[in-house]
Design an enzyme around this catalytic site. Structure first.
Site, PDB file in Angstrom:
ATOM      1  N   THR A   1       8.303  18.733   6.512  1.00  0.00           N
ATOM      2  CA  THR A   1       7.564  19.965   6.290  1.00  0.00           C
ATOM      3  C   THR A   1       7.266  20.685   7.603  1.00  0.00           C
ATOM      4  OG1 THR A   1       5.503  20.888   5.525  1.00  0.00           O
ATOM      5  CG2 THR A   1       5.409  18.639   6.327  1.00  0.00           C
TER       6      THR A   1
ATOM      7  N   GLY B   1       6.871   3.228   4.504  1.00  0.00           N
ATOM      8  CA  GLY B   1       7.095   4.130   5.644  1.00  0.00           C
ATOM      9  C   GLY B   1       8.596   4.364   5.721  1.00  0.00           C
TER      10      GLY B   1
ATOM     11  N   ASN C   1      -0.975  11.278   6.927  1.00  0.00           N
ATOM     12  CA  ASN C   1      -1.449  10.328   7.936  1.00  0.00           C
ATOM     13  C   ASN C   1      -2.966  10.272   8.013  1.00  0.00           C
ATOM     14  OD1 ASN C   1       1.188   9.932   8.531  1.00  0.00           O
ATOM     15  ND2 ASN C   1       1.214  11.163  10.396  1.00  0.00           N
TER      16      ASN C   1
ATOM     17  N   LYS D   1      -0.348  14.896   9.906  1.00  0.00           N
ATOM     18  CA  LYS D   1       0.013  15.449   8.588  1.00  0.00           C
ATOM     19  C   LYS D   1      -0.952  14.859   7.572  1.00  0.00           C
ATOM     20  CE  LYS D   1       4.243  13.933   8.471  1.00  0.00           C
ATOM     21  NZ  LYS D   1       5.491  13.737   9.230  1.00  0.00           N
TER      22      LYS D   1
ATOM     23  N   ASP E   1       1.961  14.837  15.363  1.00  0.00           N
ATOM     24  CA  ASP E   1       2.488  14.607  14.015  1.00  0.00           C
ATOM     25  C   ASP E   1       1.373  14.421  13.000  1.00  0.00           C
ATOM     26  OD1 ASP E   1       4.491  12.022  12.414  1.00  0.00           O
ATOM     27  OD2 ASP E   1       4.157  14.117  11.964  1.00  0.00           O
TER      28      ASP E   1
ATOM     29  N   PHE F   1      10.462   3.348   8.073  1.00  0.00           N
ATOM     30  CA  PHE F   1      11.149   2.178   8.660  1.00  0.00           C
ATOM     31  C   PHE F   1      10.644   0.861   8.096  1.00  0.00           C
ATOM     32  CE2 PHE F   1      13.204   4.925  11.477  1.00  0.00           C
ATOM     33  CZ  PHE F   1      12.277   5.840  11.947  1.00  0.00           C
ATOM     34  N   GLY F   2       9.780   0.911   7.086  1.00  0.00           N
ATOM     35  CA  GLY F   2       9.265  -0.363   6.559  1.00  0.00           C
ATOM     36  C   GLY F   2       8.139  -0.113   5.579  1.00  0.00           C
ATOM     37  N   ARG F   3       7.370  -1.137   5.293  1.00  0.00           N
ATOM     38  CA  ARG F   3       6.297  -1.007   4.283  1.00  0.00           C
ATOM     39  C   ARG F   3       4.948  -1.399   4.857  1.00  0.00           C
ATOM     40  NH1 ARG F   3       7.500  -1.778  -1.250  1.00  0.00           N
ATOM     41  NH2 ARG F   3       9.656  -1.233  -1.764  1.00  0.00           N
ATOM     42  N   VAL F   4       3.892  -0.966   4.157  1.00  0.00           N
ATOM     43  CA  VAL F   4       2.538  -1.352   4.555  1.00  0.00           C
ATOM     44  C   VAL F   4       1.950  -2.215   3.440  1.00  0.00           C
ATOM     45  CG1 VAL F   4       0.296  -0.502   5.323  1.00  0.00           C
ATOM     46  CG2 VAL F   4       2.310   0.923   5.622  1.00  0.00           C
TER      47      VAL F   4
ATOM     48  N   ASP G   1      -1.072   6.114  11.795  1.00  0.00           N
ATOM     49  CA  ASP G   1       0.351   6.310  12.044  1.00  0.00           C
ATOM     50  C   ASP G   1       0.701   7.209  13.202  1.00  0.00           C
ATOM     51  OD1 ASP G   1       0.363   6.349   8.604  1.00  0.00           O
ATOM     52  OD2 ASP G   1       1.152   4.751   9.868  1.00  0.00           O
TER      53      ASP G   1
ATOM     54  N   LEU H   1       0.843  -1.212   0.000  1.00  0.00           N
ATOM     55  CA  LEU H   1       0.000   0.000   0.000  1.00  0.00           C
ATOM     56  C   LEU H   1       0.870   1.251   0.000  1.00  0.00           C
ATOM     57  CD1 LEU H   1      -2.641  -1.138   2.615  1.00  0.00           C
ATOM     58  CD2 LEU H   1      -3.001  -0.815   0.172  1.00  0.00           C
TER      59      LEU H   1
HETATM   60 CL1  LIG Z   1      -2.100   1.768   7.532  1.00  0.00          CL
HETATM   61  C1  LIG Z   1      -3.232   1.684   6.277  1.00  0.00           C
HETATM   62  C2  LIG Z   1      -4.490   1.146   6.328  1.00  0.00           C
HETATM   63  N1  LIG Z   1      -5.068   1.271   5.103  1.00  0.00           N
HETATM   64  C3  LIG Z   1      -4.165   1.902   4.311  1.00  0.00           C
HETATM   65  C4  LIG Z   1      -4.222   2.313   2.948  1.00  0.00           C
HETATM   66  N2  LIG Z   1      -5.347   2.044   2.226  1.00  0.00           N
HETATM   67  C5  LIG Z   1      -5.554   2.249   0.863  1.00  0.00           C
HETATM   68  C6  LIG Z   1      -6.774   1.876   0.342  1.00  0.00           C
HETATM   69  C7  LIG Z   1      -7.062   2.059  -1.010  1.00  0.00           C
HETATM   70  C8  LIG Z   1      -6.121   2.619  -1.868  1.00  0.00           C
HETATM   71  N3  LIG Z   1      -6.391   2.769  -3.242  1.00  0.00           N
HETATM   72  C9  LIG Z   1      -7.815   2.949  -3.589  1.00  0.00           C
HETATM   73  C10 LIG Z   1      -8.022   2.836  -5.112  1.00  0.00           C
HETATM   74  O1  LIG Z   1      -7.118   3.694  -5.799  1.00  0.00           O
HETATM   75  C11 LIG Z   1      -5.745   3.398  -5.549  1.00  0.00           C
HETATM   76  C12 LIG Z   1      -5.436   3.543  -4.058  1.00  0.00           C
HETATM   77  C13 LIG Z   1      -4.871   3.003  -1.327  1.00  0.00           C
HETATM   78  C14 LIG Z   1      -4.599   2.814   0.008  1.00  0.00           C
HETATM   79  N4  LIG Z   1      -3.175   2.950   2.398  1.00  0.00           N
HETATM   80  C15 LIG Z   1      -2.076   3.190   3.153  1.00  0.00           C
HETATM   81  C16 LIG Z   1      -1.021   3.913   2.473  1.00  0.00           C
HETATM   82  C17 LIG Z   1      -1.332   4.748   1.435  1.00  0.00           C
HETATM   83  C18 LIG Z   1      -0.324   5.426   0.784  1.00  0.00           C
HETATM   84  C19 LIG Z   1       0.972   5.277   1.201  1.00  0.00           C
HETATM   85  N5  LIG Z   1       1.245   4.486   2.223  1.00  0.00           N
HETATM   86  C20 LIG Z   1       0.283   3.815   2.853  1.00  0.00           C
HETATM   87  C21 LIG Z   1      -1.957   2.796   4.472  1.00  0.00           C
HETATM   88  N6  LIG Z   1      -3.031   2.161   5.018  1.00  0.00           N
END
Ligand SMILES: Clc1cnc2c(Nc3ccc(N4CCOCC4)cc3)nc(-c3cccnc3)cn12
Length: 253
Positions: free
Chosen positions: A171, A22, A141, A138, A136, A24-27, A154, A19
């Site tokens: 920022t 971060g 988040n 932002k 924090d 320190f890692g990925r989601v 977050d 998704l």
């Molecule tokens: Cl923690 C956490 C829980 N849920 C999410 C989530 N959910 C989420 C759902 C749907 C879509 N899409 C919907 C269709 O169009 C494309 C994107 C993206 C993220 N994104 C992130 C995230 C988003 C961006 C960068 N780093 C993390 C973290 N999350």
């Protein structure tokens, strides 16, 4: 609750698409195998925890977020770890990033902005009652659930948003004066951020946005001077500036 009792492991989950990243890692999108429940799995590498020496901060953030239960705060259901990674089992926000929506349509309607500000205010009041200062908040988040409801995510782990924000790195846009000036601060810092976000929802960019941090600081100082002059002039006129009014401007008097 089950997580606490039973102890999860990576074998309990099917990992889906990433998704986001971060610091320190990925989601990842993930599904719990038995219940088919969809979650977001945040993976933080232990070597990163050691390298940046953030073990205690991570522990505190996770204790805080596990203890919070509010409709506008992303739930941390539990966590587990293996040899090299720590995994956080988080509520999946189906709607993605709130600010993608903002960037898409430039700025929000007053009704939508008011709804988001009210949700943020409720979530912050809940946090402050539990003596938790987010500090924090932002745009990166803020997420949306399947009903478009705002979720603060977050606590302390900013997830790099895919939207390239030129004010992205460190920022100043959302930081309250006392934070920037590294002074003692209390929950009012979150109220300052709420004002900044409200402005950005309605206008499409934060009030002090500039190409460089220095320029943001300059614009923010000028704003401060304006406030101070006004405050002094009204004091000159003998109009009592009640404390609440000062606080609402984010200036602690
Ligand atoms: Cl923690 C956490 C829980 N849920 C999410 C989530 N959910 C989420 C759902 C749907 C879509 N899409 C919907 C269709 O169009 C494309 C994107 C993206 C993220 N994104 C992130 C995230 C988003 C961006 C960068 N780093 C993390 C973290 N999350």
């Amino acid at each position: 609750a089950e997580a606490a009792r039973k102890g999860w492991s990576i074998a309990d989950f099917e990992i889906g698409r990433p998704l986001g990243r971060g610091k320190f890692g990925r989601v990842y999108l993930a599904r719990e195998v038995k219940s088919k429940y969809i979650v977001a799995l945040k993976v933080i590498f232990k070597e990163q925890i050691e390298k940046y020496n953030i073990y205690h901060q991570l522990k505190r953030e996770m204790e805080i977020q596990t203890s919070l239960n509010h409709p506008n705060i992303l739930r941390l259901y539990g966590w587990f770890h293996d040899e090299e990674r720590v995994f956080m089992i988080l509520e999946y926000a189906h709607g993605g990033e709130l600010f993608k929506e903002l960037r898409k349509c430039g700025y929000l309607s007053e009704r939508k902005a008011a709804t988001y500000v009210a949700s943020l205010a409720n979530a912050l009041a809940y946090c402050h009652e539990k003596d938790v200062i987010h500090r924090d908040i932002k745009p990166e988040n803020l997420l949306l659930d399947h009903e478009g409801r705002l979720k603060i995510a977050d606590f302390g782990w900013s997830v790099q948003s895919r939207i390239k924000r030129h004010t992205m790195c460190g920022t100043l846009d959302y930081l309250a004066p006392e934070m920037v000036e590294n002074k003692a601060h209390d929950y009012a810092v979150d109220n300052w951020t709420l004002g900044i976000l409200c402005y950005e929802f309605l206008y499409g960019a934060p009030p002090f946005e500039a190409e460089s941090q220095r320029d943001t600081f300059r614009r923010w100082e000028a704003f401060g001077q304006g406030l101070f002059k006004e405050a002094v002039s009204s004091e000159d006129l003998g109009a009592p500036l009640d404390n609440q009014e000062c606080k609402s401007n984010g200036r602690l008097h």
